[in-house]
Design an enzyme around this catalytic site. Structure first.
Site, PDB file in Angstrom:
ATOM      1  CB  THR A 161      18.428  36.980  63.037  1.00 57.91           C
ATOM      2  OG1 THR A 161      18.453  37.235  61.631  1.00 57.91           O
ATOM      3  CG2 THR A 161      17.444  37.933  63.702  1.00 57.91           C
ATOM      4  CG  HIS A 174      22.629  40.731  64.255  1.00 63.99           C
ATOM      5  ND1 HIS A 174      23.625  41.672  64.144  1.00 63.99           N
ATOM      6  CD2 HIS A 174      22.629  40.048  63.082  1.00 63.99           C
ATOM      7  CE1 HIS A 174      24.209  41.569  62.953  1.00 63.99           C
ATOM      8  NE2 HIS A 174      23.624  40.581  62.299  1.00 63.99           N
TER       9      HIS A 174
END
Length: 341
Positions: A40, A43
């Site tokens: 994450t 990202h």
């Protein structure tokens, strides 16, 4: 205090100086020792479409950590200064039907640490005491810092009874490898993990997985025959989010097979639903960790001999955070640890 923040709406992450977070009545103030970089966080670093829709800028990011309690809110009980803790990164509302029914991992109002509120890539973090988990003395800081992704793996793997079962894991990222290791540890017969990244498949082999298969080079049906499997996999753990991997899983499941899905497809994913129907497959979506049953299981698995150490491949000082993100973005790493000491 020093903190890694998403300062601009563009690729990158920046070292910043921000105020120490304020301690609320029901909170703990945690001095961070070690953090781990999650997919994450990559990202967010890359500033992809999901990040642009989700992440407020500027914000301190990160949600995988271990630290020491240095401040306690006046309403908090059960913790003391010096306790070593990690914490559940999903902050739940406590008021919705699922929360009140004890299914807090399904709270419809979940807020993510390091996603919707300031995260752990900082010298100090404040979280509700409810979300903190005391780390047993015989579990290292390195392992405690990856309890969040390990929890995803445990929640997914232990969704179904695995003893004596043949298990297919699609996706050899760190969470997929840990899920495969859990399956093997608790008594699965054959555990096969698939990917096209040879570096990560080699990590899976170091973790003792029955077979790590590069599907660009090997046929999964040949591997099943080699293992003496004549009816298909009993349990599937879909950790990749790759549509071709999920379709292969559906093809190779036994009738009555059970699938737990953690991987997030990049967009709409078409499958042959007749295989789900005529095989009588059960598909379960997985989100986060069960609070806090998954956490107790994580500690017990490690204390009973599950060795996750091969999954941690890189360690850096926080001053070298860029090297850590470069390693994660390369695809040639397992878990990457950043030390704040």
């Amino acid at each position: 205090m020093k903190a890694l923040s998403k300062l601009k709406a563009e690729e990158g992450i920046w070292m910043t100086d921000v105020p120490v977070p304020e301690l609320g009545h029901n909170d703990l103030l945690i001095k961070i020792r070690k953090t781990a970089i999650c997919g994450t966080d990559v990202h967010i670093y890359n500033w992809d479409e999901w990040s642009q829709k989700t992440i407020p800028v500027p914000m301190v990011v990160g949600h995988e950590y271990v630290g020491e309690v240095v401040g306690i809110g006046q309403e908090v009980k059960g913790f003391k200064i010096g306790d070593r803790v990690s914490g559940e990164g999903h902050i739940t509302c406590g008021h919705c039907r699922n929360c009140r029914g004890g299914r807090t991992h399904l709270c419809r109002n979940t807020i993510g640490v390091g996603v919707n509120r300031p995260g752990c890539f900082a010298e100090y973090l404040v979280i509700p005491a409810f979300n903190a988990f005391k780390i047993p003395d015989n579990i290292s800081d390195d392992l405690a810092s990856i309890f969040d992704p390990f929890g995803n793996a445990v929640h997914t793997a232990l969704s179904f009874d695995l003893v004596g079962e043949d298990v297919l894991v699609s996706g050899a990222g760190p969470i997929g490898i840990m899920a495969a290791a859990v399956a093997k540890h608790v008594g699965a017969r054959n555990v096969v993990i698939t990917d096209v990244n040879e570096y990560r498949l080699e990590l899976a082999r170091k973790m003792g997985i029955t077979r790590a298969v590069n599907v660009a080079k090997e046929n999964l049906n040949d591997v099943m025959a080699e293992l003496g499997m004549t009816e298909g996999f009993d349990v599937g753990l879909e950790m990749s989010g790759a549509p071709p991997a999920f379709r292969t899983m559906l093809d190779t499941m036994n009738h009555g097979g059970r699938i737990a899905m953690l991987g997030i497809p990049p967009s709409d994913m078409s499958i042959d639903w007749t295989k789900v129907i005529f095989k009588g497959l059960f598909i379960k979506g997985i989100y986060g960790r069960e609070m806090f049953e998954t956490w107790y299981k994580m500690a017990a698995l490690i204390q009973s001999g599950l060795d996750l150490s091969p999954i941690i491949t890189h360690r850096f000082s926080i001053d070298d955070f860029q090297k850590g993100f470069d390693a994660m973005r390369s695809g040639q790493s397992g878990k990457v640890i950043l030390s704040w000491d």
